[in-house]
Design a protein around this motif. Structure first.
Motif, short mmCIF file in Angstrom:
data_model
loop_
_atom_site.label_atom_id
_atom_site.label_comp_id
_atom_site.label_asym_id
_atom_site.label_seq_id
_atom_site.Cartn_x
_atom_site.Cartn_y
_atom_site.Cartn_z
N THR A 42 0.80 -1.23 0.00
CA THR A 42 0.00 0.00 0.00
C THR A 42 0.83 1.28 0.00
O THR A 42 0.38 2.31 -0.49
N SER A 43 2.04 1.24 0.54
CA SER A 43 2.81 2.47 0.73
C SER A 43 3.20 3.14 -0.59
O SER A 43 3.37 4.36 -0.63
N TYR A 44 3.35 2.39 -1.67
CA TYR A 44 3.75 2.99 -2.94
C TYR A 44 2.68 3.89 -3.55
O TYR A 44 2.95 4.65 -4.47
N LEU A 45 1.47 3.81 -3.01
CA LEU A 45 0.36 4.55 -3.62
C LEU A 45 -0.06 5.76 -2.80
O LEU A 45 -1.02 6.43 -3.13
N VAL A 46 0.65 6.06 -1.71
CA VAL A 46 0.30 7.23 -0.91
C VAL A 46 0.53 8.48 -1.76
O VAL A 46 1.58 8.66 -2.35
N LYS A 64 -15.03 -6.19 12.28
CA LYS A 64 -15.21 -7.55 12.80
C LYS A 64 -13.84 -8.19 12.96
O LYS A 64 -13.05 -7.75 13.79
N ASN A 65 -13.49 -9.21 12.16
CA ASN A 65 -12.17 -9.83 12.30
C ASN A 65 -11.20 -9.40 11.20
O ASN A 65 -10.11 -9.96 11.08
N ILE A 66 -11.58 -8.40 10.41
CA ILE A 66 -10.76 -7.97 9.28
C ILE A 66 -9.90 -6.76 9.64
O ILE A 66 -10.39 -5.75 10.14
N PHE A 67 -8.59 -6.91 9.41
CA PHE A 67 -7.66 -5.79 9.51
C PHE A 67 -7.37 -5.33 8.08
O PHE A 67 -6.91 -6.12 7.26
N ARG A 68 -7.63 -4.07 7.79
CA ARG A 68 -7.59 -3.58 6.41
C ARG A 68 -6.70 -2.35 6.28
O ARG A 68 -6.69 -1.48 7.15
N MET A 69 -5.96 -2.28 5.17
CA MET A 69 -5.16 -1.10 4.84
C MET A 69 -5.54 -0.63 3.44
O MET A 69 -5.68 -1.44 2.51
N ILE A 70 -5.66 0.71 3.29
CA ILE A 70 -6.08 1.29 2.01
C ILE A 70 -5.22 2.51 1.72
O ILE A 70 -4.95 3.32 2.62
N SER A 71 -4.80 2.66 0.47
CA SER A 71 -4.08 3.87 0.05
C SER A 71 -4.56 4.25 -1.35
O SER A 71 -5.11 3.43 -2.09
N SER A 72 -4.34 5.52 -1.71
CA SER A 72 -4.79 5.99 -3.02
C SER A 72 -4.00 7.23 -3.42
O SER A 72 -3.60 8.03 -2.57
N ASP A 73 -3.79 7.37 -4.73
CA ASP A 73 -3.18 8.59 -5.26
C ASP A 73 -4.23 9.47 -5.94
O ASP A 73 -3.89 10.34 -6.73
N LYS A 79 -5.95 -1.89 -1.81
CA LYS A 79 -6.60 -2.37 -0.59
C LYS A 79 -6.08 -3.76 -0.26
O LYS A 79 -6.08 -4.65 -1.11
N VAL A 80 -5.64 -3.94 0.99
CA VAL A 80 -5.14 -5.23 1.46
C VAL A 80 -5.85 -5.58 2.75
O VAL A 80 -5.98 -4.74 3.65
N GLU A 81 -6.28 -6.84 2.87
CA GLU A 81 -7.00 -7.29 4.05
C GLU A 81 -6.35 -8.53 4.65
O GLU A 81 -5.84 -9.39 3.93
N TYR A 82 -6.41 -8.59 5.98
CA TYR A 82 -5.92 -9.75 6.73
C TYR A 82 -7.03 -10.19 7.68
O TYR A 82 -7.60 -9.38 8.41
N ALA A 83 -7.35 -11.48 7.64
CA ALA A 83 -8.41 -12.02 8.50
C ALA A 83 -7.80 -12.48 9.81
O ALA A 83 -7.05 -13.47 9.87
N ASN A 84 -8.10 -11.76 10.89
CA ASN A 84 -7.61 -12.11 12.22
C ASN A 84 -8.35 -13.35 12.73
O ASN A 84 -9.49 -13.63 12.34
#
Length: 266
Positions: A42-46, A64-73, A79-84
């Protein structure tokens, strides 16, 4: 004094040094290796656009159990998600300012788990004995969830290595200003085409595609996503209108989706 060198310094009184704040409440956690992999995707798109201060960071969400990161230019979205394993007790949505990303990466080696949280004005991170805090962005990150419905989209799976090597070779001949590749999809092949006034290049990759069409992408915009992936395959997703393309990575742990607007080829 060191040898023939002598320097005199006027130190600042210790009481004048700003007091370090406590790490703050950090009730949430994620494995540091997962956090590092999600930052990579995600960091390349800040954005670097001062006109879009609400995009000058990476949005972190708990649902809920989803940890999510989002970036955009402002044009593309990652968007990347990790299911805890367990549900987070409350929802959480804050933006990590881009100015603190380097410091945040540097503390990930202090432990196996990154703890984080926020109060009314700051966001806190703690890993082992190291901690980082930052003032929140004045403007909230926009809601991008409506853009991530892949229902009804067709898919093409491609070898990551073959695609990356083809992109690198054709980028040498691409127009220096636009760096645009034409992607020609046929039933059995993907051809990357580029030409200028003096030369041309075609790169052919074996695929299985449900239909035939031609579309354009900026080489760097595709390469950034492919480079960030660790899986052996990447996939293109498109609908009948072909106004939006999604690139995904079939990762064992992460759900990695990248929204990339195409360029119509005349």
């Amino acid at each position: 004094i060191c040898g023939k060198s002598e320097h005199k310094l006027n130190p600042t009184p210790v009481d004048n040094f700003p007091k370090l704040e406590a790490a703050g409440n950090t009730p949430f956690s994620v494995p540091t290796n997962i956090f590092a992999e999600m930052l990579k995707r995600t960091s390349y798109l800040v954005t670097e656009l001062e006109a879009r201060p609400n995009l000058e960071g990476i949005c972190v969400e708990l649902d809920k159990n989803i940890f999510r990161m989002i970036s955009s230019d402002s044009i593309r979205i990652a968007k990347v998600e990790y299911a805890n394993k367990e549900n987070y007790l409350v929802n959480f949505r804050q933006t990590i300012p881009k100015t603190v990303l380097a410091e945040l990466i540097s503390i990930l080696s202090f432990g196996d788990t990154l703890h984080f949280g926020s109060d009314d004005s700051k966001i806190f991170f703690k890993c082992g004995t190291a901690s980082v805090s930052s003032t929140m962005l004045a403007q909230g990150f926009p809601n991008v969830s409506p853009f991530f419905s892949l229902e009804g989209y067709k898919s093409i799976e491609i070898s990551k290595q073959n695609l990356l090597e083809s992109l690198n070779r054709t980028s040498i001949l691409s127009d220096k200003k636009s760096k645009i590749n034409e992607f020609v999809f046929s039933r059995k092949e993907l051809t990357l085409k580029v030409e200028d006034d003096e030369s041309s290049a075609n790169e052919v990759i074996e695929i299985e595609c449900p239909e035939e069409f031609s579309i354009g992408f900026k080489i760097e915009q595709v390469t950034q996503f492919v480079t960030s992936c660790s899986s052996e395959k990447v996939s293109f997703h498109f609908d009948d209108k072909k106004n939006r393309f999604y690139l995904t990575e079939p990762h064992e742990v992460l759900n990695n989706v990248y929204l990339l607007p195409p360029i119509k080829i005349q």
